[in-house]
Structure formats: C-alpha cells, structure tokens
Design an enzyme around this catalytic site. Structure first.
Site, PDB file in Angstrom:
ATOM      1  N   LYS A 106       0.886  -1.090   0.047  1.00  0.00           N
ATOM      2  CA  LYS A 106      -0.169   0.083   0.081  1.00  0.00           C
ATOM      3  C   LYS A 106       1.001   1.245   0.064  1.00  0.00           C
ATOM      4  CE  LYS A 106      -4.432  -1.481   1.850  1.00  0.00           C
ATOM      5  NZ  LYS A 106      -4.428  -2.803   1.694  1.00  0.00           N
ATOM      6  N   GLU A 117      -2.961   6.643   7.964  1.00  0.00           N
ATOM      7  CA  GLU A 117      -3.497   7.617   7.025  1.00  0.00           C
ATOM      8  C   GLU A 117      -4.486   8.407   7.919  1.00  0.00           C
ATOM      9  OE1 GLU A 117      -5.682   5.518   4.038  1.00  0.00           O
ATOM     10  OE2 GLU A 117      -4.046   5.282   2.558  1.00  0.00           O
ATOM     11  N   HIS A 152     -14.632  -3.094   8.628  1.00  0.00           N
ATOM     12  CA  HIS A 152     -14.253  -2.370   7.511  1.00  0.00           C
ATOM     13  C   HIS A 152     -14.378  -3.587   6.446  1.00  0.00           C
ATOM     14  CE1 HIS A 152     -12.041   0.534   9.528  1.00  0.00           C
ATOM     15  NE2 HIS A 152     -11.480  -0.461  10.620  1.00  0.00           N
ATOM     16  N   ARG A 189      -7.655  -7.954  -8.541  1.00  0.00           N
ATOM     17  CA  ARG A 189      -8.407  -8.968  -8.916  1.00  0.00           C
ATOM     18  C   ARG A 189      -9.786  -8.745  -9.312  1.00  0.00           C
ATOM     19  NH1 ARG A 189     -10.953  -8.458  -4.024  1.00  0.00           N
ATOM     20  NH2 ARG A 189      -9.814  -7.670  -2.328  1.00  0.00           N
TER      21      ARG A 189
END
Length: 673
Positions: A116, A200, A235, A292
């Site tokens: 990431k 973040e 999440h 994907r």
C-alpha cells in the site's frame, strides 16, 4: 481461447467462474481441501483434485500444489478468484515459469499494488489524489506513532499488504495507539505474512466508492463505472450498489479517468478495482487498487449487461477488450447483500454449523443468487463465513431496493445464526432508503437497524408463543390418535386449572435473552383464542391461528399473517413476508448449569484458534485489558477482562483449536475490602 482452466479457489466464486466457463465451452478443474471434499464447486467442475488439509495454509494457499493439479489435468490457465492466491506475485511468477496462464494482471502490477505504501507513491506520481498519511519504510512503532500524533487523531492503521479489512484499525486517541498497532500487525502477519503498516488520516464521514477498470494486453483500458460500498462492518462490505447514489456525470468521469490513470501507471491487464474515499464536498482520494475480481462485481454486471468473468478469460487469452468505453452504459440500479453465518447481535462474530434448511428466493431477470453451498452443507471454522450473495436489479434505485427487501424476506436459512434479519432491517432503514450513506452508517443508525426494545418484542413474542401452543396441540392430537385410549386426560394440552383460566408457560430465548411468557386460553363457544403476556406486559389480547405442516396462519389482534416454520437442533425459525425470527425454548435449570461468570471463567465466543496470549498467568489486569486473542473465519476477536483482577491460568495455548463456549482461562476478580 483456452480449452480447460483450473479454478484455484472455493465456494461461491469457484462456482461463479465455472458457470461462465461452461457457457463458453471451456472445461473446468476444481481443487479442494479435506473440508471441501463434497462441496458444491467440486461437484460442478468437470474434474477435481484434492490438494491438502482443511486449513487454507495446508491447501488453498499452497501454490505448488495448485500448479501441480493444473499440470496433472492439462489446464492451460488458472483463475485465482479472489482471496487466497489471487494477489500473490510469487504464485503468478510460478505459473509463468510453468507456461500456465495466470488469469489476472502481470507480476509487475501485483507487486506494485501489493504494498500500500509503494502504491501511494506510484499514484502520487500518476496524478491520482491521495489521503494525507505516512507511507514510509521505517516501521519503528515510535515513528508510526509520531506520524499519527502529527496528523492528528483519528487515524487509520492499514497493513501495507492488506485487503478485506484485515490488519486495519481505527485509532481515536493517542493512548489507544500501541494496542491497536500490535493487534493490526499481528492480524496482518497472520493474514498476509507481512506486518508492515501505513498510517492515514481517518475521514469521519466519507463514502467508499470504487471504480471497476479493465485493461487488455494491447494497452486499451475502460472503466465500467462505480460501485458504492460505504455500508460496512469491521471494514468489510455488507451491502453494495451500483451506480453510486447522487453521482454526477462529471464526477463519474473524473473518478473513472483517475482510475484508468492508476491502472496504466502499472501497465495493468485484466479486471481491477480502484477504491476511493469520496468526501461530502465531492473531493476523492485513492485508497488502494485490488488487482483481482471483487466480491461485489455482480452489481456492475447487472447494470452494464457484461459478464466480467468472460472479459477476464478473453483478455487473458490475448483478445481485445470486448467493448470500447463509448459503448458502455449504465442501465438501471443493482444491489448486492452479503449473507453471512454470523451473529450481528454479538459484534458480528462468525458462527459455524450445518445449513439444516436453506431456501433462497426465486431467481430470474431481477434476482440473482451466487452461492457455493447447499442445504445440509457445513459452514466450518476454516473459511470465510459467507453463505451467499443476493443480487437484485431494477429500473431505478427505489424499485431495486423494493426487490432487495422482498428477496431478503423470502431468503430462509436455519441451523445457524445469520445476518438475514440485520440485512432486511438495514435495507428498510429510512436513512438507507434515502441514500444517506457513509462508512459509519451502521454505527450511526444502530437503533433503527437492530430494532431494539419494545418494538422488537411486540412483533416477535406473540407469533412465537402462538406457534408453540398450536404445536403442543398438534403433538397431543397425534399422540392420542396412536394411543390405546385416545380419550385419556393425559392427551389434553389446554393447561386446565381448577377454578382458574387455562394457562401455559414458556420461556423463550431470543438473541440469548430469556423471555418468560404466559399464554392464557380464551374460549367463546367453539372458538378459541389466546391472551399472551410476559413480565407485566400484554403482547396480544387475542391470538388465533392454524398450523398446517410447515405453514402457520396467524391472527394477532386482527392482524393476519403467514409464516413458514423450520425447526432443527432445538432452534425454531419463523419466516414471515417481512422478517425472520429464530428462537429456542429455555430448559429449566435443574441445578446442573454453572454460572460461568461467578466461577471466574471467560468462554470462547466462537469456534476458532487461539492466536495469542497477551498477559502472563498471575498477572494483575484492569477492567477492559485485552487478555487473549482468537481468530476464526478470517476474523480476529480479543477477550477482555470483565473487571479488575488477576489471570490465574490459561487453559489453551497459541495455535490451539477451541470450540465455542469452552472456558479459555481462569480469572479471579478483585474484591473490595
């Protein structure tokens, strides 16, 4: 085009790929573990190869066994589905070495998006907007904490190799940081073999909007519009829809073009999803790119009329994209609801069990059910607890939402706890119907979704009590018919009492809460009705009905409704046109039941594996301290101290499998002098 492909996955996605391949005339090979020996995807495929034990690390995650199965059966290509090996660059490389086509992006693209933090750097260079955060290589906890302190709380910790909500934690205050970081790293290491993290800034009311992109080997790229995936728990997405409500054509084009820039920056091929956070002011920020097919791809298929698995197969075999951008259009609206074996009333913890009764709604042009299970199948501790994906379509959002609620009411499952009732209530929530969406939607509208308090009891208890009375009568009548003395008073069930009204007493367990009920018979000539009350509350003055096989016809104070009944393993389920009610009768306590809380024991909330012991035996702990971590079905759960006290001993060690309900440790509570 390929003649034969192998699907390196299980469950509903394996079945989904098999259906498209069969329509295209392509032979299919399934792989399976010990637990999946008789699974639906195994019976659907033309061939199937056993690849190992039930845990995924002993089967579906072993790339060398999957490749050997492909070699053995002559499969020319491998479709990885999602999860497992779908974003594993090493596996993609191994396929290339064996001259087997990997139906997905090239190794370079997987590696670029596999981290990431690296992905953020690539996106920044490509002009794709980013959320403020720390994406550096220095993983010292002090550095991560300093970055969090600097940007201000709340922040979001995310595994750099993560996905599906694994290795992710919200941190609202500085004092929560250390425990959250340790938990996120542990979960990331368990799920991905990589504990590296990024941090973040956490946007408090964003929407989660993602763009479906497709690229071919000749450099062409298109976007197949957006999906709104804002409604989430842990999440992880619960209900997705396409197109995103309130999306302007200008914003759609901006996000679509940004997604294509992201894909072209890594020379992408095949199906991919670029995920964005969309703020209320219309600004959007790159989150990640999933290299994907997504779980929620059916809603895109429903609004575009395209088969994305077919697109994958054609692109992987070297063909051009089946359709240019200018020919793609949005038609109508679609929803997908994920049906899980989980307990929404117990923090959405996964459950295991056998699907004793399984009756999906009728499918057709407007309703689609993607599943990998059948009635009688077991939902085990080894894999994701998803039972099915319910997908609906209609001309606009309002009509599609009506389709969704109707299909959820018609979906009937018993043998285990599911989230069906939760999904139905969520879809009927006024704020959801008004498309007032953000990623905190479930917490914000908790009371409406969970129908707490008297409203829930007034709906459920009279119906359950009426069924129990009618069932008793039916059983007594059957016993009398088979008795030598059909007129014996022992066959009577009307609860006769001397100089008092006839009464029956039941204690129902709904969501593990006991509700004692008194059902009093009220006769008027040949007609018979029942007054139902409990704990001083009258729930129904006049309940009447008939029980014919599995059909209950009820009249509750003039309100008539029909219910389908299913009863397995002591759990009784009543399915009406707009709800599902599951309960069981509470057994009387004859002295053998022990109060676990008074004995100082903490019990496993689910079947699963002990991941970590967080304190030493004999340690003093404060109320709320995490003591032990369990994991099941890709979900981690921490058990915390119920009070200030001391952990006397643990009964299990890290790596041990534990049955739900078993005592995990002995806990000694502090007593005030």
């Amino acid at each position: 085009m390929f003649n034969k492909i192998l699907i390196a996955n299980r469950g509903e996605i394996a079945c989904r790929v098999i259906r498209t391949a069969r329509r295209m005339g392509i032979a299919t090979v399934a792989v399976y573990s010990d637990a999946d020996r008789n699974a639906l995807h195994v019976t659907m495929a033309d061939e199937a190869i056993h690849i190992g034990g039930s845990p995924s690390r002993e089967s579906y995650l072993l790339g060398e066994r999957v490749i050997e199965a492909a070699r053995r059966t002559g499969a020319q290509a491998i479709h990885p589905g999602y999860g497992f090996l779908s974003e594993n660059a090493e596996f993609c490389n191994a396929c290339k070495r064996e001259n087997i086509v990997f139906i997905g992006p090239p190794v370079k693209a997987i590696k670029a998006m596999g981290s990431k933090s690296a992905a953020k750097q690539i996106m920044e260079a490509a002009g794709v907007p980013l959320v403020p955060g720390y994406h550096g290589d220095d993983q010292d906890p002090a550095v991560l904490r300093q970055a969090s302190d600097s940007m201000g709380y709340p922040v979001l910790l995310k595994a750099t190799a993560g996905g599906g909500g694994k290795g992710m934690r919200q941190v609202w205050r500085a004092e929560e940081f250390d425990e959250a970081l340790a938990a996120a790293k542990r979960e990331a290491l368990n799920a991905f073999g990589d504990e590296r993290m990024l941090v973040e800034k956490y946007l408090t009311q964003p929407r989660h909007v993602e763009i479906q992109v497709f690229c071919d080997q000749q450099g062409r790229a298109v976007y197949l519009f957006e999906r709104d995936c804002s409604v989430q728990r842990r999440h992880q997405k619960v209900i997705e829809e396409a197109p995103a409500p309130g999306m302007s054509q200008a914003l759609r084009q901006q996000m679509g073009e940004a997604a294509i820039r992201a894909a072209q920056a890594i020379d992408y091929e095949g199906a991919g999803t670029v995920e964005f956070l969309l703020d209320s002011d219309g600004s959007f920020y790159f989150m990640e790119m999933n290299t994907r097919l997504q779980v929620e791809h059916p809603v895109t298929e429903m609004i575009t009329g395209q088969d994305l698995v077919e697109w994958q197969l054609r692109v992987a075999s070297g063909e051009h994209l089946p359709c240019p951008q200018e020919q793609l259009e949005i038609r109508g609206h679609a929803f997908e609801a994920r049906i899980y074996a989980e307990d929404p009333d117990n923090d959405f913890l996964p459950v295991t069990g056998t699907l004793r009764f399984l009756q999906p709604p009728a499918t057709g042009h407007h309703v689609r059910v993607d599943t990998g299970v059948r009635q009688g199948d077991e939902v085990s501790v080894f894999y994701d607890p998803m039972i099915a994906k319910l997908v609906v379509w209609d001309e606009d959002r309002e009509r599609a939402l009506t389709r969704l609620t109707r299909a959820l009411a018609e979906y009937r499952i018993s043998g285990m706890t599911t989230n069906l009732e939760f999904l139905y209530n969520l879809a009927n929530c006024p704020a959801f119907r008004a498309a007032e969406l953000d990623t905190g939607f479930i917490d914000k509208h908790h009371a409406e979704i969970f129908l707490e308090g008297e409203e829930r009891l007034a709906r459920d208890l009279p119906l359950a009590a009426l069924y129990l009375v009618l069932r008793q009568q039916q059983q007594a009548e059957q016993a009398a018919r088979h008795s030598r003395d059909p007129f014996s008073p022992w066959h009577q069930t009307q609860g006769w009492r001397l100089n008092a009204p006839s009464q029956r007493h039941f204690s129902l367990l709904l969501h593990e809460q006991a509700y004692p009920l008194v059902v009093e018979e009220r006769r008027s000539g040949a007609a018979c009705g029942y007054r139902i009350e409990g704990a001083g509350t009258v729930y129904c003055q006049d309940a009447r009905g008939r029980l014919e096989g599995s059909q209950l016809r009820a009249n509750l104070d003039g309100y008539q409704l029909n219910a389908t009944v299913s009863e397995h393993d002591g759990i009784i389920s009543l399915y009406t046109a707009d709800s599902a009610l599951s309960f069981r009768l509470q057994r009387p306590d004859l002295g053998e039941q022990q109060d676990a809380g008074s004995a100082g024991a903490l019990n496993a909330p689910m079947n699963g594996t002990v991941v970590a012991l967080l304190v030493e035996p004999g340690s003093k702990v404060a109320k709320g301290d995490a003591l032990l971590v369990m994991e099941a079905m890709k979900m981690e759960h921490s058990l915390r101290a119920p009070a200030d006290g001391r952990v006397v001993s643990f009964y299990y060690q890290a790596g041990d499998l534990v049955d739900g309900g078993r005592e995990l440790l002995e806990f000694e509570q502090d007593h005030e002098a």
